[in-house]
Design a protein around this motif. Structure first.
Motif, short mmCIF file in Angstrom:
data_model
loop_
_atom_site.label_atom_id
_atom_site.label_comp_id
_atom_site.label_asym_id
_atom_site.label_seq_id
_atom_site.Cartn_x
_atom_site.Cartn_y
_atom_site.Cartn_z
N VAL A 48 51.15 -29.58 44.05
CA VAL A 48 52.72 -29.95 44.42
C VAL A 48 52.81 -29.52 45.72
O VAL A 48 52.63 -28.16 45.76
N THR A 49 53.10 -29.85 46.77
CA THR A 49 53.42 -29.44 48.30
C THR A 49 54.88 -29.76 48.54
O THR A 49 55.42 -30.78 48.31
N ALA A 50 55.61 -28.86 49.15
CA ALA A 50 56.74 -28.91 49.89
C ALA A 50 56.81 -27.64 50.86
O ALA A 50 56.12 -26.78 50.72
N ARG A 51 58.27 -27.63 51.40
CA ARG A 51 57.94 -26.54 52.52
C ARG A 51 58.54 -25.19 51.71
O ARG A 51 58.40 -24.32 52.24
N THR A 52 59.37 -25.52 50.72
CA THR A 52 59.87 -24.29 50.02
C THR A 52 59.12 -23.55 48.96
O THR A 52 58.96 -24.45 47.79
N GLU A 53 58.54 -22.57 48.91
CA GLU A 53 57.74 -21.84 48.09
C GLU A 53 58.25 -21.68 46.77
O GLU A 53 57.66 -21.92 45.79
N SER A 54 59.71 -21.08 46.80
CA SER A 54 60.08 -21.08 45.30
C SER A 54 60.25 -22.46 44.53
O SER A 54 60.09 -22.57 43.52
N ALA A 55 60.61 -23.47 45.25
CA ALA A 55 60.54 -24.83 44.44
C ALA A 55 59.54 -25.27 44.28
O ALA A 55 59.15 -25.85 43.08
N VAL A 56 58.45 -25.04 45.14
CA VAL A 56 56.90 -25.58 44.62
C VAL A 56 56.33 -24.81 43.63
O VAL A 56 56.05 -25.50 42.57
N ASP A 57 56.61 -23.49 43.60
CA ASP A 57 56.05 -22.70 42.33
C ASP A 57 56.87 -22.86 41.15
O ASP A 57 56.22 -23.15 40.11
N LYS A 58 58.34 -23.27 41.17
CA LYS A 58 58.91 -23.68 40.04
C LYS A 58 58.32 -24.89 39.29
O LYS A 58 58.01 -25.07 38.26
N ALA A 59 58.29 -26.01 40.45
CA ALA A 59 57.83 -27.41 39.87
C ALA A 59 56.34 -27.40 39.24
O ALA A 59 56.27 -27.85 38.07
N ALA A 60 55.40 -26.69 40.01
CA ALA A 60 54.18 -26.36 39.28
C ALA A 60 54.17 -25.73 37.97
O ALA A 60 53.46 -26.38 37.08
#
Length: 124
Positions: A48-60
């Motif tokens: 899962v990649t995106a610019r926002t670390e918190s959003a990426v970590d939550k999605a994963a």
């Protein structure tokens, strides 16, 4: 009367994603997240990649807990050369080759930075 289960298009044409690995750029929300969940639901391990670390970590984390596949989050901008390098490096650390690369965002304005051209080709 016999009940027939409706089959998905992938089942009908024989695509299997179990044991495959997919990278989805821009995957922390909206269509990117939906694509990532769809690939994971079909058995693929996902990055899962995106610019926002918190959003990426939550999605994963959500994908791992809900769907039981391996998921790794990478906070990186897939529109930059450095971002693509970070994504490909993180994928290489998971081991093996990447089978699917999805970019639901339009990056045609800067094709020289496309992660598609930075992936090592280890499978035919």
């Amino acid at each position: 009367m016999l009940q027939r289960r409706r089959r998905t298009v992938d089942e009908l044409i024989g695509l299997q994603r179990t044991g495959k690995r997919a990278i989805v750029i821009g995957a922390s929300n909206r269509i990117g997240l939906a694509m990532t969940r769809g690939l994971a639901r079909e058995g693929a391990d996902v990055i899962v990649t995106a610019r926002t670390e918190s959003a990426v970590d939550k999605a994963a984390a959500d994908i791992v807990s809900e769907l039981g596949v391996r998921a790794h989050g990478v906070a990186s901008d897939g529109a930059t050369a450095a971002g693509c390098d970070a994504i490909v490096s993180a994928a290489a650390m998971m081991g093996g080759a990447n089978d699917v690369l999805e970019m639901p965002v339009d990056r045609n304005d800067r094709p020289e930075h496309s992660c598609e051209y930075r992936q090592p080709r280890t499978r035919p």
